[in-house]
Enzyme design. Sequence first.
Site, PDB file in Angstrom:
ATOM      1  CD  GLU A 266      -2.626   1.429   2.518  1.00 18.29           C
ATOM      2  OE1 GLU A 266      -2.256   0.843   3.548  1.00 18.29           O
ATOM      3  OE2 GLU A 266      -3.599   2.221   2.482  1.00 18.29           O
TER       4      GLU A 266
ATOM      5  NE  ARG B   1       4.830  -7.876   9.643  1.00 15.35           N
ATOM      6  CZ  ARG B   1       3.843  -7.044   9.297  1.00 15.35           C
ATOM      7  NH1 ARG B   1       2.641  -7.202   9.802  1.00 15.35           N
ATOM      8  NH2 ARG B   1       4.068  -6.055   8.477  1.00 15.35           N
TER       9      ARG B   1
ATOM     10  CE  LYS C 297       3.949   0.007   4.602  1.00 17.15           C
ATOM     11  NZ  LYS C 297       2.995   0.206   3.490  1.00 17.15           N
TER      12      LYS C 297
END
Length: 565
Positions: A39, A264, A274
């Site tokens: 994104e 992850r 983020k």
Amino acid sequence: MSEPEKIAPARKDFIREIVEEDIRQGTFGGKVVTRFPPEPNGYLHIGHAKAIHIDFGVAADYGGRCHLRFDDTNPAKEDQEYIDAIQRDVRWLGRDWGEHLYFASDYFERMLGWAEELIRQGKAYVDDLSADEITAHRGTLTEPGRASPYRDRSVEENLDLFRRMQAGEFPDGSKVLRAKIDMASPNLNLRDPVMYRILHREHHRQGNRFCVYPMYDWAHGLEDSIEGVTHSLCSLEFENHRPLYDWFLDQLGVHHPKQIEFARLNLTYTMMSKRRLLELVQRGVVRGWDDPRMPTIAGLRRRGYTPEAIREFCRLIGVDKTNSTVDIQLLEHCLREDLNRRAMRFMGVLRPLRLVIENYPEGKSETFEAPANPEDPAAGTRAVPFSKVLYIEQDDFREDPPKQFFRLAPGREVRLRAAYFVRCERVKKDERGNVVEVVCSYDPATRGGDAPDGRKVKSTLHWVSAQHAIEAEVRLYEHLFTKPDPDDVAEGQTWLDNVNPRSEEVLQGCRLEPALAERPAGFTCQLERLGYFCVDPDSRPGHLVLNRTISLKDAWAKIEKKAKA
RNA sequence: UGAGGCGUCGUCCAAUGGCAGGACAACGGACUUUGGAUCCGUCUAUGGAGGUUCGAAUCCUCCCGCCUCAGCCA
């Protein structure tokens, strides 16, 4: 004839095993298509590098392709700046998506059509409940949810309402389109998830064309399906969403990729969220998304990391479903290994201490040839000017040397790298008693750094010639956080309290050998005995700025640390 | 305490019924015109209890622990 000897294949992770099995079974016609779907709401970080390595790597290993797709379904958070930065970073990491650059927003029209199809099937409805009411109706982990009073509207009414939502007749938040699945499902994601919300917001690519925007669960599988993705690789937190991913595609009867989840990356002393990285930028804790202390790709690049080092790191950590935190020293190991092989050597002095050779002729200077890289003889040599007045590192002299300190001290002889043996005869001090100059004698017979009589010295020092040196600003870095786990906080504190106040140290008046002048931003080298450095883009003509990428391993620092403890 | 997932050296990853191995880290040594690099060595692990089997990290049962999910974020 036998088959040609094959190079042992890379270790197979669980994803590659699944993919290989699918190829054997012809599940997707033997094809492999993956995608990296960021994104555009922030910069890519080292965690994304892992995902990129997997997404592009799996495709490459089986002759498939990997798409770069921007998952731009939320105009409130997204920005063109991020789209540009992400492409730059993926490319820098050495990945190529060819013609396959896509935007989820380009599929909005088709998704809307599918949504209406679902409505016609009686599997989606417009709900007038507020966000809070929907939450309240959802139930809890242990209790089933309750149906919305709007759940059983007619197909005609739903169609009409949904079209009027699209036409902009209703304000933000007043209505949503929900899938009609199962309000009692033990998987909360299946309790009539929202498919569309009303958002009167300008989209960075679609402008004001839409005022309803699709939610991730609805959109993502369709994006994959449209592009013919075969294996949709994502992180573990989407495991609970897979039944929903599958449900939507099954209702529509469209191409159905296989979603596979992996863990992850977490790194010690590093923050990977983020949202929080954005907070560090906005609060001015760091210089920006590309601050050399940031775990962003842009930050690592500015710091002096190489794509090769990052790729090797990704290869070493592997892929698994186990939550894990990798020791940042492994990343640093990969960096040193790569840089050691490639970086040209120079000398520079961070904290200069004047050294005068009293028996060296005034006004004389000479030039030494020093190896450009001892690891790579083909790299040749470089010329280093030498004269009577030099600078050495303050740390390399002790008036009262502790045990195991092998460097310069009164009466002691050491080698100046690639030059001569020098012996400390005496020191000069200022009125406060600080040593401001070391007076030495040199042995002309040791020219080049070897004594013809075979005598040895215990230490070799780096140096620069005072009259030839250029000045520079050098920025030294430590981990951005003081704790291996930045979330390890005391009562009443937050992760921000774990930001390392000494993560950046700026040194002015450093002296470098002249060969380093006029180097472009990004130029990487080793300053012998100090570490690897690269030229920062903040450099201006006449004002060189160097970042220390990573120090060399330092045995003496370890000894000192142990002595203190 | 609902559902889904995960437990192997300090850390990360192997071993897919047959001697638990590698990398990083740590520690020690050799070598060294970078206290770098290189080389050699040492150390430490199958979450627990049962069961199946000649043989279990691997298969079965139960237990324990950790992660994820109650956004109109992705």
